[in-house]
Design a protein around this motif. Sequence first.
Motif, PDB file in Angstrom:
ATOM      1  N   GLN A 163     -16.275  10.202 -42.754  1.00 39.99           N
ATOM      2  CA  GLN A 163     -16.655  11.408 -42.025  1.00 39.99           C
ATOM      3  C   GLN A 163     -17.232  12.487 -42.934  1.00 39.99           C
ATOM      4  O   GLN A 163     -18.264  13.072 -42.608  1.00 39.99           O
ATOM      5  CB  GLN A 163     -15.452  11.984 -41.282  1.00 39.99           C
ATOM      6  CG  GLN A 163     -15.073  11.240 -40.044  1.00 39.99           C
ATOM      7  CD  GLN A 163     -13.941  11.947 -39.329  1.00 39.99           C
ATOM      8  OE1 GLN A 163     -12.891  12.188 -39.893  1.00 39.99           O
ATOM      9  NE2 GLN A 163     -14.171  12.280 -38.078  1.00 39.99           N
ATOM     10  N   TRP A 202     -11.460   8.101 -38.351  1.00 37.82           N
ATOM     11  CA  TRP A 202     -10.793   9.336 -38.778  1.00 37.82           C
ATOM     12  C   TRP A 202      -9.323   9.100 -39.132  1.00 37.82           C
ATOM     13  O   TRP A 202      -8.737   9.885 -39.871  1.00 37.82           O
ATOM     14  CB  TRP A 202     -10.919  10.421 -37.704  1.00 37.82           C
ATOM     15  CG  TRP A 202     -10.222  10.091 -36.410  1.00 37.82           C
ATOM     16  CD1 TRP A 202     -10.754   9.435 -35.340  1.00 37.82           C
ATOM     17  CD2 TRP A 202      -8.871  10.389 -36.074  1.00 37.82           C
ATOM     18  NE1 TRP A 202      -9.811   9.310 -34.348  1.00 37.82           N
ATOM     19  CE2 TRP A 202      -8.637   9.887 -34.777  1.00 37.82           C
ATOM     20  CE3 TRP A 202      -7.820  11.023 -36.725  1.00 37.82           C
ATOM     21  CZ2 TRP A 202      -7.417   9.995 -34.125  1.00 37.82           C
ATOM     22  CZ3 TRP A 202      -6.603  11.137 -36.074  1.00 37.82           C
ATOM     23  CH2 TRP A 202      -6.410  10.630 -34.787  1.00 37.82           C
ATOM     24  N   GLN A 203      -8.734   8.024 -38.618  1.00 39.54           N
ATOM     25  CA  GLN A 203      -7.334   7.727 -38.897  1.00 39.54           C
ATOM     26  C   GLN A 203      -7.125   7.089 -40.273  1.00 39.54           C
ATOM     27  O   GLN A 203      -5.994   7.005 -40.739  1.00 39.54           O
ATOM     28  CB  GLN A 203      -6.758   6.789 -37.832  1.00 39.54           C
ATOM     29  CG  GLN A 203      -6.711   7.386 -36.462  1.00 39.54           C
ATOM     30  CD  GLN A 203      -6.149   6.414 -35.431  1.00 39.54           C
ATOM     31  OE1 GLN A 203      -5.798   5.279 -35.726  1.00 39.54           O
ATOM     32  NE2 GLN A 203      -6.067   6.880 -34.192  1.00 39.54           N
ATOM     33  N   SER A 248     -16.331   6.900 -36.269  1.00 38.61           N
ATOM     34  CA  SER A 248     -15.204   7.826 -36.315  1.00 38.61           C
ATOM     35  C   SER A 248     -14.434   7.883 -35.005  1.00 38.61           C
ATOM     36  O   SER A 248     -13.202   7.844 -35.012  1.00 38.61           O
ATOM     37  CB  SER A 248     -15.694   9.217 -36.679  1.00 38.61           C
ATOM     38  OG  SER A 248     -14.611  10.036 -37.000  1.00 38.61           O
ATOM     39  N   GLU A 249     -15.130   7.949 -33.898  1.00 41.63           N
ATOM     40  CA  GLU A 249     -14.434   8.079 -32.622  1.00 41.63           C
ATOM     41  C   GLU A 249     -14.111   6.736 -31.978  1.00 41.63           C
ATOM     42  O   GLU A 249     -12.981   6.493 -31.589  1.00 41.63           O
ATOM     43  CB  GLU A 249     -15.226   8.961 -31.665  1.00 41.63           C
ATOM     44  CG  GLU A 249     -15.252  10.409 -32.085  1.00 41.63           C
ATOM     45  CD  GLU A 249     -13.861  11.011 -32.278  1.00 41.63           C
ATOM     46  OE1 GLU A 249     -12.952  10.774 -31.442  1.00 41.63           O
ATOM     47  OE2 GLU A 249     -13.673  11.717 -33.283  1.00 41.63           O
ATOM     48  N   ASN A 271     -12.733   6.144 -44.544  1.00 44.37           N
ATOM     49  CA  ASN A 271     -13.105   7.279 -43.724  1.00 44.37           C
ATOM     50  C   ASN A 271     -14.360   7.912 -44.312  1.00 44.37           C
ATOM     51  O   ASN A 271     -14.308   8.547 -45.357  1.00 44.37           O
ATOM     52  CB  ASN A 271     -11.972   8.301 -43.657  1.00 44.37           C
ATOM     53  CG  ASN A 271     -12.245   9.408 -42.669  1.00 44.37           C
ATOM     54  OD1 ASN A 271     -13.377   9.657 -42.296  1.00 44.37           O
ATOM     55  ND2 ASN A 271     -11.198  10.081 -42.246  1.00 44.37           N
TER      56      ASN A 271
END
Length: 161
Positions: free
Chosen positions: A135, A127-128, A121-122, A133
């Motif tokens: 998450q 997350w984009q 995610s980071e 995704n």
Amino acid sequence: MSRVALVAAVATFFTLVAFGNITHYGANWRFVTHVMSMDKTFGDPDLMWRAVTGPTLQRMAYGLIIIWQASTALVLWVGAGRLVAAIGCDPDEFARSRAVAIAGLTMGHLLYIVGFVVVASEWFAMWQSKISNGQATAGIFILINSLTLLRLCGQEPDWRR
């Protein structure tokens, strides 16, 4: 018994996840390649240098994820077995029997917190992505692990009284 059942449930989960990734390799393989290549993110040049597009490194990462999932399942099954063996023992003995299950649940936390929240995610800006995704799914798995760990680590009542 609820502690044993919860640990066995999480062990079943990791068993099925690893089994699915082995027998239906392509299903999550596409997810891993999209996340690592960052091809579904905003494409910001300041971040895109982080992308890993080489299939060898992507396969190694996916292989490590599957090995970690299978290892977590194995440790949790051993932990569940130790908990079953300690049923009826004094509370201190039961408390000592939890160590392996705690290790397995910690392994599950590490996979989803470090692997999915931190790295995917980071680092890879998962997350984009609207398509790749994970998450929310990782959050559910972290919650299940957390609740099981909290229940397992709570003080064991002395049922002999």
